[in-house]
Design a protein around this motif. Structure first.
Motif, short mmCIF file in Angstrom:
data_model
loop_
_atom_site.label_atom_id
_atom_site.label_comp_id
_atom_site.label_asym_id
_atom_site.label_seq_id
_atom_site.Cartn_x
_atom_site.Cartn_y
_atom_site.Cartn_z
N PRO A 128 0.78 11.68 15.25
CA PRO A 128 0.08 12.03 16.50
C PRO A 128 0.95 11.85 17.74
N SER A 129 1.91 10.93 17.68
CA SER A 129 2.73 10.69 18.86
C SER A 129 3.65 11.86 19.17
N SER A 130 4.09 12.58 18.15
CA SER A 130 4.93 13.76 18.35
C SER A 130 4.19 15.06 18.11
N ASN A 131 2.92 14.95 17.67
CA ASN A 131 2.08 16.12 17.39
C ASN A 131 2.78 17.08 16.43
N SER A 132 3.34 16.52 15.35
CA SER A 132 4.12 17.36 14.44
C SER A 132 3.98 16.89 12.99
N TRP A 133 4.28 17.81 12.07
CA TRP A 133 4.28 17.54 10.64
C TRP A 133 5.70 17.44 10.13
N THR A 134 5.94 16.49 9.23
CA THR A 134 7.23 16.39 8.55
C THR A 134 6.98 16.22 7.05
N ALA A 135 7.95 16.65 6.26
CA ALA A 135 7.81 16.56 4.81
C ALA A 135 7.85 15.11 4.35
N ALA A 136 7.11 14.83 3.29
CA ALA A 136 7.16 13.53 2.62
C ALA A 136 7.21 13.82 1.12
N GLY A 137 7.59 12.79 0.38
CA GLY A 137 7.58 12.96 -1.07
C GLY A 137 8.77 13.73 -1.59
N PRO A 138 8.60 14.58 -2.60
CA PRO A 138 7.34 15.08 -3.15
C PRO A 138 6.64 14.07 -4.05
N LEU A 139 5.40 14.40 -4.48
CA LEU A 139 4.69 13.58 -5.44
C LEU A 139 5.46 13.55 -6.75
N MET A 140 5.21 12.52 -7.53
CA MET A 140 5.83 12.44 -8.86
C MET A 140 5.22 13.46 -9.80
N GLN A 155 0.95 0.32 1.39
CA GLN A 155 1.25 1.44 0.51
C GLN A 155 -0.04 2.18 0.16
N LEU A 156 0.12 3.40 -0.37
CA LEU A 156 -1.02 4.23 -0.72
C LEU A 156 -0.99 4.49 -2.21
N LEU A 157 -2.14 4.32 -2.86
CA LEU A 157 -2.28 4.57 -4.30
C LEU A 157 -2.98 5.90 -4.52
N LEU A 158 -2.32 6.82 -5.23
CA LEU A 158 -2.95 8.05 -5.69
C LEU A 158 -3.30 7.88 -7.16
N LEU A 171 -0.79 7.17 -12.14
CA LEU A 171 -0.93 6.58 -10.81
C LEU A 171 0.42 6.66 -10.11
N GLU A 172 0.39 6.88 -8.80
CA GLU A 172 1.64 6.80 -8.07
C GLU A 172 1.41 6.15 -6.72
N LEU A 173 2.49 5.62 -6.18
CA LEU A 173 2.45 4.86 -4.94
C LEU A 173 3.31 5.55 -3.88
N PHE A 174 2.78 5.60 -2.65
CA PHE A 174 3.56 6.11 -1.52
C PHE A 174 3.98 4.93 -0.65
N ASP A 175 5.27 4.86 -0.35
CA ASP A 175 5.82 3.81 0.50
C ASP A 175 6.09 4.40 1.88
N MET A 177 7.55 3.20 4.36
CA MET A 177 8.87 2.84 4.89
C MET A 177 9.93 3.87 4.47
N SER A 178 9.83 4.36 3.23
CA SER A 178 10.80 5.32 2.72
C SER A 178 10.27 6.74 2.68
N ASN A 179 8.96 6.90 2.95
CA ASN A 179 8.29 8.20 2.87
C ASN A 179 8.44 8.83 1.49
N ALA A 180 8.48 7.99 0.46
CA ALA A 180 8.71 8.47 -0.91
C ALA A 180 7.63 7.95 -1.84
N PHE A 181 7.40 8.69 -2.93
CA PHE A 181 6.46 8.31 -3.97
C PHE A 181 7.21 7.75 -5.17
N SER A 182 6.54 6.88 -5.90
CA SER A 182 7.07 6.37 -7.17
C SER A 182 5.91 6.19 -8.13
#
Length: 396
Positions: A128-140, A155-158, A171-175, A177-182
């Motif tokens: 919201p601070s930059s009003n923009s989208w950036t890529a994350a992931g991808p999912l595992m 962290q976020l649990l999918l 199950l996978e986790l989003f971090d 800090m790294s904007n990555a899934f594991s």
């Protein structure tokens, strides 16, 4: 095309939410207790959209499918004055995805069904601070219809979902800090889609019910099988990285809601057993480690919304469908009496709608205490399917 200037916003009366209500910058009169105040439309009709309350009080509405069946990348803001304004579009069209507010104020949108009709492996972040989208992931793994649970560690649990016509147990986790899934080090005891998940007060995650993606052989004279709907549950422990079998629910159910009550118990409401919609309510008690029956709805329903009302601890059950017909009816569930009561209906029947409270709390950090934001005591619902199974552009 000229935007409609009437908007729909849910404004519920003082005795229902325990607070006085005012829509800033609007000409909406204070409503009677338990009523919905109609006011307008979104720019696009949507079903399968996701909503999330931002820390500035706006609600971000993302994706979904429109009246022509096209998957949307378009996004909109629902503002505190009841208006909708355009938000930057997502990088990818998606429906049936998850959208989650992270502790740093960004929003993670993950998975869903893409423009080709396949489960998406993409994820992206809205700042919201930059009003923009950036890529994350991808999912595992590509997945649609998964649950997303923000853990206490940020962290976020999918969990679960479906891809390529099969339900998932992974199950996978989003971090953030790294904007990555594991991949999480454990999997669910069974594949689940159309399930529910709830964060328990001790930090564990209860994942329950759903459909395992298979069908039971038909019993003559029936010629088609029924979905193998689950009563089982799993409990994920982030500290240990393990999944253990939880207790079984009293009823197998899919497309239901699971709402954490103020006392830490989890209210499991409605859904479908694969053959009929359910009116039953049951409650998971983490201390006892079991589900107990907790009352019954006036109308059996699935694909509904459920909102915890923090000022009186009731749960508001909104819309959904019953026997395939979209509902405008709304009920209140009172946990300490296990009673339900019918309250004011919505202006429109809607099933599988998106919705959000209009007030929330910023998660506490080591340097900042938790603080409230938004319009206290108000809720909104948007889109969904009407009685003709057509996507709605209205919100209320």
């Amino acid at each position: 095309m000229k935007r409609a200037k009437n908007y729909l916003v849910v404004v519920l009366g003082i005795s229902l939410l325990g607070v006085g209500l005012l829509v800033k910058g609007s000409n909406l009169a204070a409503p009677a207790t338990g009523t919905w105040v109609p006011a307008g439309t979104m720019a696009a009709a949507r079903s399968g959209a996701a909503t999330v309350l931002l820390t500035d009080g706006r609600v971000l509405v993302t994706g979904g499918s429109d009246a022509a069946g096209a998957t949307l990348s378009a996004a909109e803001f629902f503002n505190s004055d009841g208006s909708f304004t355009a938000a930057p579009p997502m990088n990818f069209a998606r429906s049936g995805h998850t959208a989650t507010l992270l502790q740093d104020g960004r929003v993670l949108v993950a998975g869903g069904t893409d423009a080709t009709g396949n489960a998406a492996q993409t994820a992206e972040l809205f700042d919201p601070s930059s009003n923009s989208w950036t890529a994350a992931g991808p999912l595992m793994a590509a997945r649609s219809g998964q649950t997303a649970t923000l853990l206490q560690n940020g962290q976020l649990l999918l969990a679960g979902g479906a891809a390529n016509g099969a339900a998932l147990a992974s199950l996978e986790l989003f971090d953030p800090m790294s904007n990555a899934f594991s991949l999480a080090p454990a999997t669910l005891s069974t594949a689940r889609q159309s399930h529910a998940a709830a964060l328990l007060s001790d930090g564990r995650v209860l994942v329950m019910g759903g459909w395992d993606g298979t069908t039971v052989a038909p019993v003559p004279p029936a010629t088609t099988g029924t979905p193998n709907v689950l009563a089982s549950s799993d409990i994920y422990d982030p500290a240990a990285g393990t999944v253990t079998a939880g207790p079984a629910m009293n009823s197998a159910r899919m497309n239901f809601t699971a709402t954490v009550q103020l006392d830490g118990n989890v209210a499991v409401i409605g859904g479908s057993n694969g053959q009929a919609d359910l009116a039953s309510i049951e409650v998971f008690d983490p201390a006892a480690g079991s589900f107990v029956l907790g009352g019954s709805l006036a109308t059996a329903r699935s694909g509904h919304l459920a909102f915890l009302l923090p000022h009186n601890a009731n749960i508001l059950i909104v819309g959904g469908s019953s026997a395939g017909v979209a509902l405008s009816s709304v009920e209140l569930y009172t946990p300490w009496t296990a009673a339900t009561s019918v309250t004011g209906p919505m202006a429109s029947a809607r099933a599988s709608a998106a919705g959000s409270p209009l007030s929330g709390t910023v998660a506490a950090t080591s340097t900042s205490p938790s603080t409230g934001y938004g319009l206290d005591g108000m809720l909104m619902v948007a889109g969904g399917l009407d009685t003709n199974h057509s996507p709605l552009a209205t919100s209320e």
